[in-house]
Scaffold this motif. Structure first.
Motif, PDB file in Angstrom:
ATOM      1  N   UNK A 178       0.850  -1.187   0.000  1.00  0.00           N
ATOM      2  CA  UNK A 178       0.000   0.000   0.000  1.00  0.00           C
ATOM      3  C   UNK A 178       0.886   1.237   0.000  1.00  0.00           C
ATOM      4  N   UNK A 179       1.275   1.726  -1.182  1.00  0.00           N
ATOM      5  CA  UNK A 179       2.117   2.921  -1.212  1.00  0.00           C
ATOM      6  C   UNK A 179       1.360   4.156  -0.718  1.00  0.00           C
ATOM      7  N   UNK A 180       2.122   5.042  -0.100  1.00  0.00           N
ATOM      8  CA  UNK A 180       1.645   6.383   0.137  1.00  0.00           C
ATOM      9  C   UNK A 180       1.930   7.207  -1.107  1.00  0.00           C
ATOM     10  N   UNK A 181       2.049   8.517  -0.970  1.00  0.00           N
ATOM     11  CA  UNK A 181       2.267   9.358  -2.154  1.00  0.00           C
ATOM     12  C   UNK A 181       3.625   9.099  -2.804  1.00  0.00           C
ATOM     13  N   UNK A 182       3.584   8.692  -4.049  1.00  0.00           N
ATOM     14  CA  UNK A 182       4.789   8.444  -4.845  1.00  0.00           C
ATOM     15  C   UNK A 182       4.673   9.279  -6.114  1.00  0.00           C
ATOM     16  N   UNK A 196      -4.728  22.306  -8.919  1.00  0.00           N
ATOM     17  CA  UNK A 196      -5.311  21.268  -8.057  1.00  0.00           C
ATOM     18  C   UNK A 196      -4.272  20.208  -7.693  1.00  0.00           C
ATOM     19  N   UNK A 197      -3.430  19.871  -8.649  1.00  0.00           N
ATOM     20  CA  UNK A 197      -2.365  18.913  -8.360  1.00  0.00           C
ATOM     21  C   UNK A 197      -1.424  19.442  -7.291  1.00  0.00           C
ATOM     22  N   UNK A 198      -1.021  20.695  -7.432  1.00  0.00           N
ATOM     23  CA  UNK A 198      -0.091  21.277  -6.478  1.00  0.00           C
ATOM     24  C   UNK A 198      -0.708  21.362  -5.090  1.00  0.00           C
ATOM     25  N   UNK A 199      -1.997  21.709  -5.024  1.00  0.00           N
ATOM     26  CA  UNK A 199      -2.674  21.769  -3.735  1.00  0.00           C
ATOM     27  C   UNK A 199      -2.737  20.390  -3.084  1.00  0.00           C
ATOM     28  N   UNK A 200      -3.066  19.379  -3.870  1.00  0.00           N
ATOM     29  CA  UNK A 200      -3.133  18.017  -3.345  1.00  0.00           C
ATOM     30  C   UNK A 200      -1.763  17.549  -2.883  1.00  0.00           C
ATOM     31  N   UNK A 201      -0.752  17.786  -3.682  1.00  0.00           N
ATOM     32  CA  UNK A 201       0.600  17.367  -3.319  1.00  0.00           C
ATOM     33  C   UNK A 201       1.059  18.019  -2.021  1.00  0.00           C
ATOM     34  N   UNK A 202       0.748  19.313  -1.871  1.00  0.00           N
ATOM     35  CA  UNK A 202       1.138  20.011  -0.647  1.00  0.00           C
ATOM     36  C   UNK A 202       0.440  19.404   0.567  1.00  0.00           C
ATOM     37  N   UNK A 203      -0.835  19.069   0.412  1.00  0.00           N
ATOM     38  CA  UNK A 203      -1.563  18.451   1.508  1.00  0.00           C
ATOM     39  C   UNK A 203      -1.018  17.083   1.863  1.00  0.00           C
ATOM     40  N   UNK A 204      -0.666  16.306   0.858  1.00  0.00           N
ATOM     41  CA  UNK A 204      -0.124  14.969   1.110  1.00  0.00           C
ATOM     42  C   UNK A 204       1.223  15.048   1.824  1.00  0.00           C
ATOM     43  N   UNK A 205       2.062  15.971   1.393  1.00  0.00           N
ATOM     44  CA  UNK A 205       3.355  16.121   2.057  1.00  0.00           C
ATOM     45  C   UNK A 205       3.184  16.549   3.513  1.00  0.00           C
ATOM     46  N   UNK A 206       2.220  17.436   3.760  1.00  0.00           N
ATOM     47  CA  UNK A 206       1.976  17.883   5.133  1.00  0.00           C
ATOM     48  C   UNK A 206       1.503  16.742   6.025  1.00  0.00           C
ATOM     49  N   UNK A 207       0.827  15.740   5.424  1.00  0.00           N
ATOM     50  CA  UNK A 207       0.306  14.602   6.189  1.00  0.00           C
ATOM     51  C   UNK A 207       1.254  13.415   6.217  1.00  0.00           C
TER      52      UNK A 207
END
Length: 248
Positions: A178-182, A196-207
Protein backbone atom coordinates in the motif's frame (compact mmCIF):
# COMPACT_ATOMS: atom_id res chain seq x y z
CA UNK A 1 16.79 -12.28 -2.49
CA UNK A 2 15.87 -15.67 -3.93
CA UNK A 3 13.88 -14.70 -7.01
CA UNK A 4 16.55 -15.91 -9.41
CA UNK A 5 15.02 -18.00 -12.18
CA UNK A 6 11.43 -17.15 -11.29
CA UNK A 7 9.02 -16.04 -14.02
CA UNK A 8 7.32 -12.83 -12.89
CA UNK A 9 4.50 -11.00 -14.68
CA UNK A 10 4.19 -7.26 -13.95
CA UNK A 11 1.36 -5.07 -15.24
CA UNK A 12 1.68 -1.31 -15.66
CA UNK A 13 5.39 -1.95 -16.16
CA UNK A 14 6.20 0.82 -18.62
CA UNK A 15 6.47 3.69 -16.14
CA UNK A 16 6.42 4.60 -12.47
CA UNK A 17 6.25 1.92 -9.79
CA UNK A 18 5.69 -0.88 -12.31
CA UNK A 19 8.87 0.01 -14.17
CA UNK A 20 10.79 -0.08 -10.90
CA UNK A 21 9.30 -3.48 -10.01
CA UNK A 22 10.17 -4.99 -13.39
CA UNK A 23 13.77 -3.75 -13.18
CA UNK A 24 14.13 -4.83 -9.54
CA UNK A 25 12.98 -8.36 -10.34
CA UNK A 26 15.27 -8.55 -13.37
CA UNK A 27 18.28 -7.32 -11.37
CA UNK A 28 17.65 -10.09 -8.85
CA UNK A 29 17.69 -12.72 -11.60
CA UNK A 30 14.00 -13.18 -12.39
CA UNK A 31 12.53 -13.41 -15.88
CA UNK A 32 9.97 -10.66 -16.31
CA UNK A 33 6.94 -10.31 -18.55
CA UNK A 34 6.39 -6.54 -18.62
CA UNK A 35 2.84 -5.55 -19.55
CA UNK A 36 1.51 -2.09 -20.38
CA UNK A 37 -0.70 -0.22 -22.82
CA UNK A 38 2.10 1.63 -24.61
CA UNK A 39 4.76 -0.28 -26.51
CA UNK A 40 7.55 2.32 -26.47
CA UNK A 41 7.98 2.64 -22.68
CA UNK A 42 7.90 -1.17 -22.41
CA UNK A 43 10.64 -1.49 -25.02
CA UNK A 44 12.75 0.99 -23.06
CA UNK A 45 12.34 -1.14 -19.93
CA UNK A 46 13.14 -4.36 -21.82
CA UNK A 47 16.26 -2.77 -23.34
CA UNK A 48 17.67 -2.25 -19.84
CA UNK A 49 17.79 -6.01 -19.27
CA UNK A 50 17.97 -7.79 -22.65
CA UNK A 51 16.94 -11.41 -22.57
CA UNK A 52 15.30 -11.28 -19.15
CA UNK A 53 12.44 -8.80 -19.74
CA UNK A 54 9.79 -9.53 -22.36
CA UNK A 55 7.64 -6.55 -23.39
CA UNK A 56 3.96 -7.41 -23.93
CA UNK A 57 1.83 -4.42 -24.95
CA UNK A 58 -1.74 -5.00 -23.76
CA UNK A 59 -4.71 -3.25 -22.17
CA UNK A 60 -5.46 -5.28 -19.04
CA UNK A 61 -9.16 -4.42 -19.29
CA UNK A 62 -9.64 -5.70 -22.86
CA UNK A 63 -11.66 -8.84 -23.51
CA UNK A 64 -9.40 -11.88 -23.47
CA UNK A 65 -6.37 -9.86 -22.33
CA UNK A 66 -5.65 -11.91 -19.16
CA UNK A 67 -5.46 -15.15 -21.12
CA UNK A 68 -3.27 -13.58 -23.83
CA UNK A 69 -0.93 -12.05 -21.27
CA UNK A 70 -0.50 -15.32 -19.38
CA UNK A 71 0.03 -17.20 -22.65
CA UNK A 72 2.76 -14.72 -23.65
CA UNK A 73 4.60 -15.27 -20.36
CA UNK A 74 4.40 -19.04 -20.74
CA UNK A 75 5.52 -18.96 -24.36
CA UNK A 76 8.56 -16.83 -23.55
CA UNK A 77 9.66 -18.30 -20.22
CA UNK A 78 7.89 -21.65 -19.95
CA UNK A 79 6.40 -21.09 -16.51
CA UNK A 80 4.74 -18.51 -14.28
CA UNK A 81 5.71 -18.06 -10.64
CA UNK A 82 4.37 -14.64 -9.68
CA UNK A 83 1.87 -12.03 -10.79
CA UNK A 84 2.22 -8.38 -9.80
CA UNK A 85 -0.96 -6.39 -10.41
CA UNK A 86 0.40 -2.87 -10.61
CA UNK A 87 -1.60 -1.27 -13.45
CA UNK A 88 -3.81 1.44 -12.00
CA UNK A 89 -6.11 4.30 -12.89
CA UNK A 90 -6.81 7.41 -10.81
CA UNK A 91 -9.57 9.94 -11.35
CA UNK A 92 -10.03 12.50 -8.59
CA UNK A 93 -13.02 14.76 -7.96
CA UNK A 94 -15.84 15.43 -5.56
CA UNK A 95 -18.90 13.20 -5.76
CA UNK A 96 -21.18 15.94 -7.14
CA UNK A 97 -18.72 16.69 -9.94
CA UNK A 98 -17.64 13.19 -10.92
CA UNK A 99 -19.75 10.85 -13.03
CA UNK A 100 -20.25 7.17 -12.35
CA UNK A 101 -18.45 6.43 -15.61
CA UNK A 102 -15.25 7.46 -13.82
CA UNK A 103 -16.02 4.98 -11.05
CA UNK A 104 -16.65 2.24 -13.60
CA UNK A 105 -13.35 2.96 -15.35
CA UNK A 106 -11.36 2.79 -12.13
CA UNK A 107 -13.04 -0.39 -10.93
CA UNK A 108 -12.30 -2.00 -14.30
CA UNK A 109 -8.56 -1.33 -13.99
CA UNK A 110 -8.04 -1.39 -10.24
CA UNK A 111 -10.26 -4.34 -9.23
CA UNK A 112 -11.69 -6.32 -12.13
CA UNK A 113 -8.45 -6.59 -14.11
CA UNK A 114 -6.40 -7.92 -11.15
CA UNK A 115 -9.11 -10.48 -10.36
CA UNK A 116 -9.25 -11.60 -13.99
CA UNK A 117 -5.47 -11.90 -14.30
CA UNK A 118 -5.15 -13.90 -11.09
CA UNK A 119 -7.92 -16.19 -12.32
CA UNK A 120 -6.19 -16.72 -15.67
CA UNK A 121 -2.80 -17.34 -14.02
CA UNK A 122 -4.05 -19.63 -11.26
CA UNK A 123 -3.64 -22.96 -13.11
CA UNK A 124 0.06 -22.12 -13.51
CA UNK A 125 0.68 -20.45 -10.14
CA UNK A 126 -0.72 -23.37 -8.11
CA UNK A 127 1.74 -26.06 -9.26
CA UNK A 128 4.58 -23.55 -8.93
CA UNK A 129 3.51 -22.63 -5.36
CA UNK A 130 3.65 -19.10 -6.65
CA UNK A 131 2.50 -15.74 -5.39
CA UNK A 132 0.49 -12.65 -6.21
CA UNK A 133 1.33 -9.11 -5.16
CA UNK A 134 -1.29 -6.42 -5.66
CA UNK A 135 -0.08 -2.82 -5.69
CA UNK A 136 -2.87 -1.07 -3.84
CA UNK A 137 -2.72 2.26 -1.98
CA UNK A 138 -3.16 3.75 1.47
CA UNK A 139 -6.20 5.36 -0.16
CA UNK A 140 -7.95 2.06 0.50
CA UNK A 141 -7.57 2.49 4.26
CA UNK A 142 -8.03 6.24 4.75
CA UNK A 143 -10.94 8.64 4.35
CA UNK A 144 -10.32 10.47 1.06
CA UNK A 145 -12.66 13.43 0.45
CA UNK A 146 -12.51 14.30 -3.23
CA UNK A 147 -11.06 10.87 -4.00
CA UNK A 148 -13.84 8.62 -2.74
CA UNK A 149 -14.17 6.57 -5.92
CA UNK A 150 -10.44 5.89 -6.06
CA UNK A 151 -10.30 4.94 -2.39
CA UNK A 152 -13.30 2.65 -2.74
CA UNK A 153 -11.60 0.73 -5.54
CA UNK A 154 -8.39 0.31 -3.57
CA UNK A 155 -10.37 -0.84 -0.52
CA UNK A 156 -11.98 -3.45 -2.75
CA UNK A 157 -8.53 -4.56 -3.94
CA UNK A 158 -7.39 -4.87 -0.33
CA UNK A 159 -10.40 -7.03 0.47
CA UNK A 160 -9.79 -9.16 -2.62
CA UNK A 161 -6.19 -9.65 -1.49
CA UNK A 162 -7.09 -10.90 1.97
CA UNK A 163 -9.93 -13.12 0.85
CA UNK A 164 -7.90 -14.76 -1.93
CA UNK A 165 -5.00 -15.28 0.48
CA UNK A 166 -7.25 -17.59 2.51
CA UNK A 167 -8.98 -19.11 -0.50
CA UNK A 168 -5.80 -19.98 -2.40
CA UNK A 169 -3.59 -21.03 0.54
CA UNK A 170 -1.39 -22.94 0.88
CA UNK A 171 -0.65 -23.28 -2.85
CA UNK A 172 -0.55 -19.55 -3.71
CA UNK A 173 0.37 -16.61 -1.50
CA UNK A 174 -1.48 -13.31 -2.04
CA UNK A 175 -0.27 -10.03 -0.55
CA UNK A 176 -0.48 -6.31 -1.24
CA UNK A 177 1.73 -3.29 -0.80
CA UNK A 178 0.00 0.00 0.00
CA UNK A 179 2.12 2.92 -1.21
CA UNK A 180 1.65 6.38 0.14
CA UNK A 181 2.27 9.36 -2.15
CA UNK A 182 4.79 8.44 -4.84
CA UNK A 183 5.72 10.79 -7.68
CA UNK A 184 4.56 8.87 -10.76
CA UNK A 185 2.82 9.65 -14.09
CA UNK A 186 -0.46 8.51 -12.47
CA UNK A 187 -0.88 12.06 -11.22
CA UNK A 188 -1.01 13.52 -14.71
CA UNK A 189 -4.03 11.46 -15.71
CA UNK A 190 -6.06 12.08 -12.58
CA UNK A 191 -8.27 14.75 -14.12
CA UNK A 192 -6.91 17.67 -12.09
CA UNK A 193 -5.64 21.07 -13.13
CA UNK A 194 -2.04 21.97 -12.33
CA UNK A 195 -3.20 24.13 -9.41
CA UNK A 196 -5.31 21.27 -8.06
CA UNK A 197 -2.36 18.91 -8.36
CA UNK A 198 -0.09 21.28 -6.48
CA UNK A 199 -2.67 21.77 -3.73
CA UNK A 200 -3.13 18.02 -3.35
CA UNK A 201 0.60 17.37 -3.32
CA UNK A 202 1.14 20.01 -0.65
CA UNK A 203 -1.56 18.45 1.51
CA UNK A 204 -0.12 14.97 1.11
CA UNK A 205 3.35 16.12 2.06
CA UNK A 206 1.98 17.88 5.13
CA UNK A 207 0.31 14.60 6.19
CA UNK A 208 3.40 12.45 5.59
CA UNK A 209 5.72 12.29 8.63
CA UNK A 210 8.79 11.54 6.52
CA UNK A 211 8.23 14.86 4.74
CA UNK A 212 8.75 13.69 1.17
CA UNK A 213 7.22 11.65 -1.61
CA UNK A 214 8.26 8.04 -1.97
CA UNK A 215 10.22 6.66 -4.90
CA UNK A 216 9.35 3.76 -7.14
CA UNK A 217 12.38 1.74 -6.07
CA UNK A 218 11.26 1.95 -2.43
CA UNK A 219 7.99 0.25 -3.33
CA UNK A 220 9.63 -2.21 -5.72
CA UNK A 221 11.94 -3.56 -3.04
CA UNK A 222 8.99 -4.65 -0.93
CA UNK A 223 7.25 -6.23 -3.91
CA UNK A 224 10.36 -8.25 -4.76
CA UNK A 225 10.63 -9.41 -1.14
CA UNK A 226 7.03 -10.60 -1.17
CA UNK A 227 7.70 -12.57 -4.37
CA UNK A 228 10.73 -14.22 -2.79
CA UNK A 229 9.63 -17.61 -1.40
CA UNK A 230 12.55 -17.77 1.02
CA UNK A 231 12.02 -14.37 2.63
CA UNK A 232 8.22 -14.38 2.49
CA UNK A 233 7.20 -18.01 2.23
CA UNK A 234 5.08 -17.70 5.39
CA UNK A 235 3.58 -14.32 4.47
CA UNK A 236 0.11 -14.22 2.93
CA UNK A 237 -2.88 -11.94 3.33
CA UNK A 238 -0.62 -9.05 4.34
CA UNK A 239 -1.42 -5.44 3.47
CA UNK A 240 1.91 -3.70 3.88
CA UNK A 241 1.91 0.12 3.99
CA UNK A 242 5.02 1.69 2.45
CA UNK A 243 3.94 5.26 2.98
CA UNK A 244 6.42 7.40 4.88
CA UNK A 245 4.23 7.17 7.98
CA UNK A 246 1.08 8.44 6.23
CA UNK A 247 -1.14 5.89 8.00
CA UNK A 248 0.64 6.09 11.37
Amino acid sequence: MSVEGLSVLVTGAGTGIGRSIALCAAREGAFVTAVGRRAEPLREVADKSPGTIEAVPADVTADGAPERIVAAALERFGRLDAVVNNAGLARFGRLADTGLDELDAMLAVNVRAPAALIRAALPHLEPAHGSVVNVSSVAGTLAMPGRAYYGAGKAALNSLTRSLARELAPAVRVNAVLPGPVDTPLWHGAGMTEDEQESLRAGLLADTPMGRFGEGDEIAGWVCRLIDPEQSGWVTGALIPVDGGRTA
